[in-house]
Design an enzyme around this catalytic site. Structure first.
Site, PDB file in Angstrom:
ATOM      1  N   HIS A   1      -5.992   2.297   1.330  1.00  0.00           N
ATOM      2  CA  HIS A   1      -5.110   3.710   1.609  1.00  0.00           C
ATOM      3  C   HIS A   1      -5.784   4.586   2.835  1.00  0.00           C
ATOM      4  O   HIS A   1      -5.036   4.607   3.730  1.00  0.00           O
ATOM      5  CB  HIS A   1      -5.226   4.783   0.519  1.00  0.00           C
TER       6      HIS A   1
ATOM      7  N   ASP B   1       1.048  -1.363  -0.015  1.00  0.00           N
ATOM      8  CA  ASP B   1      -0.078   0.042   0.012  1.00  0.00           C
ATOM      9  C   ASP B   1       0.994   1.151  -0.016  1.00  0.00           C
ATOM     10  O   ASP B   1       1.392   1.539   1.173  1.00  0.00           O
ATOM     11  CB  ASP B   1      -0.825  -0.020   1.185  1.00  0.00           C
ATOM     12  N   HIS B   2       0.922   1.862  -1.248  1.00  0.00           N
ATOM     13  CA  HIS B   2       2.256   2.689  -1.252  1.00  0.00           C
ATOM     14  C   HIS B   2       1.947   4.114  -0.420  1.00  0.00           C
ATOM     15  O   HIS B   2       3.057   4.746  -0.076  1.00  0.00           O
ATOM     16  CB  HIS B   2       2.253   3.304  -2.864  1.00  0.00           C
TER      17      HIS B   2
END
Ligand code: NAD
Length: 478
Positions: A235, A172-173
């Site tokens: 996110h 999950d950047h």
């Protein structure tokens, strides 16, 4: 400090994500001295291509997606010399024996699945069947991790057949962003905030992830997911977890992820009144959402706002307002912790000022800011103003701040180091879907229709009402 030598195989190495993020990120790590010259990067994809072709594609990607000032001629050549390419068929037998020949013993092995999730299982299986990945290998998987709880479980199972959880890195950047990690540093490295970090002192929390772009060319794909699945389930929930979690006993992967999991499990279902969904209208920047996705009857949301509650001792009674959407007035992501007013004001100021706000800015201009009330300078008597105590990385850290690595490159280096702290564990992802599914099922059962909103606005008016009726206001999107 350079990481250990590694072989990194990028499945989908010719795809959009690899060209835009992974390859430029690796180049930057090399230029920065973190990627050792003994490292090798192997592109693996369906396209017919040789090593030279892959190097050419990579060079073009660096030129397209990085500023010219970031590219050093010699370094680029050095980076390209570490690349090779193997044509593989993720669902067939072609290319796997050749790929195996590229993998060297005695280095770290990482396999980045930058492909559609339907290929995760088949690739995992082939890596094992062909004896390419051993018990120390790491695999990196991209979002979306499932479409709902059932599909996420199926994906987890398809990976678990071949790899241990300690080998699986779910990206999950958002977790790779500098400020997100700083949120943990600020909370758990200082005495100042944690004693106030609860419903007694925090009035409410806002999380905003606003985009100016529309769904563009991804319309058809996007319309099958929507903002809840595409942004909230992963996110925004991850950000919420980092704000709401209890202090872990150690900064280690399972201690941190155990605490995040407890937060997800403490989330209340969202009541219909606490949910707003929207679609942008036609506007100066382009067609309407419905035109973009090519379905005039689509009921998928590209904007969502919610009032959420975390049911535990720390947060009972403190609302978490979250919103995310496309074609909004600015590209801005931030978390705001809005503290309560002083219980009694000795100055002649109204209550409800909410002067103390800790803002954690994810983009643009990563940084933090805390507003405090002070006396307005000058002879005008005891007039109060709120001023920012600024913690802009750029100002405080000078050149160091200019070198803040992009989320992807940091996360890839964490994979090589074997640090899973900033990656989602399988049970976390499933818990997030277990919360998300009933919310979606409920609006589908009610036949909920998203509200239209103007492009360049802050979303539908109903979203403003979500806070107004509680006597609160959203922060400006800017
Ligand atoms: P893409 O369509 O641009 O690239 C897909 C890649 O997979 C290509 O290299 C293609 O050759 C390869 N491929 C497809 N079928 C194959 C097969 N049968 N065998 C071997 N290789 C095969 O996709 P993308 O945009 O790069 O996305 C890759 C993954 O990353 C997806 O899961 C996507 O959801 C995710 N993701 C992408 C982005 C982004 O910005 N592009 C952002 C977040 C997540």
């Amino acid at each position: 400090i350079p990481v250990e030598p590694f072989d990194l195989v990028i499945f989908g190495g010719t795809g959009d994500l690899a060209r835009r993020k992974i390859l430029p990120g690796l180049y930057r790590r090399l230029a920065d001295g973190q990627m050792p010259p003994e490292a090798r990067v192997i592109g693996a994809a369906r396209s017919e291509m040789d090593d030279e072709g892959f190097r050419k594609l990579t060079r073009e990607s660096l030129e397209e997606f990085m500023p010219a000032s970031a590219l050093d001629k010699e370094r680029v050549e050095e980076f390209l010399s570490l690349l090779s390419y193997v044509q593989v068929d993720a669902k067939g037998d072609g290319g796997w024996a050749e790929l195996k020949e590229h993998i060297r013993p005695d280095v770290v092995h990482a396999f980045y699945f930058s492909v559609a999730p339907s290929l995760f299982g088949p690739i995992a299986e082939r890596l094992k069947d062909h004896g390419i990945a051993d018990d120390n290998a790491r695999i990196v998987v991209e979002k979306p991790f499932g479409h709902d709880l059932a599909s996420a479980k199926a994906l987890n199972q398809s990976l678990a057949c071949h790899f241990d959880e300690t080998q699986i890195y779910r990206i999950d950047h958002y977790l790779g962003k500098e400020t997100v990690q700083n949120l943990m540093a600020v909370r758990f490295g200082n005495m100042l905030f944690e004693p106030l970090w609860n419903s007694q002192y925090v009035d409410h929390i806002q999380i905003t992830v606003a985009e100016t772009v529309g769904v563009g060319g991804r319309g058809e794909y996007y319309d099958r997911s929507g903002a809840m699945r595409d942004m909230v389930q992963n996110h925004l929930l991850q950000l919420l977890c980092l704000i709401a979690m209890e202090p872990p006993s150690r900064y280690d992967p399972d201690a941190v992820r155990d605490e995040k999991l407890k937060v997800i499990r403490a989330l209340e279902p969202v009541r219909p009144d606490d949910l707003v969904r929207g679609q942008y209208r036609e506007g100066p920047d382009g067609p309407s959402y419905l035109e973009d996705v090519g379905d005039p009857r689509s009921r998928t949301e590209c904007f969502i706002a919610m009032r959420m509650s975390v049911s535990n001792w720390r947060w009972a009674g403190t609302p978490f307002y979250i919103r995310t959407g496309k074609r909004l007035k600015a590209r801005a992501s931030e978390i705001a912790i809005v503290f309560k007013d002083a219980p009694h004001s000795i100055f002649d100021v109204p209550q409800g000022r909410h002067s103390n706000v800790l803002t954690i800015r994810l983009q643009p201009n990563e940084g933090m800011q805390m507003t405090v009330t002070i006396k307005e300078p000058g002879p005008g008597g005891m007039r109060l103003i709120d001023v920012p105590l600024d913690m802009s990385f750029a100002e405080a850290l000078g050149e160091q701040a200019a070198d803040i690595p992009d989320a992807y490159e940091r996360l890839i280096m964490d994979v090589i180091r074997g640090n899973q702290t900033l990656f989602m564990r399988g049970d976390e992802v499933e818990a997030a879907w277990a919360w998300t599914d009933p919310v979606i099922a409920d609006w589908e059962a009610r036949g909920h229709v998203p509200s239209p909103y103007e492009q360049g606005s802050s979303g539908p008016d109903d979203a403003l009402m979500l806070l107004h009726r509680d006597g609160r206001r959203w922060r400006e999107i800017r």
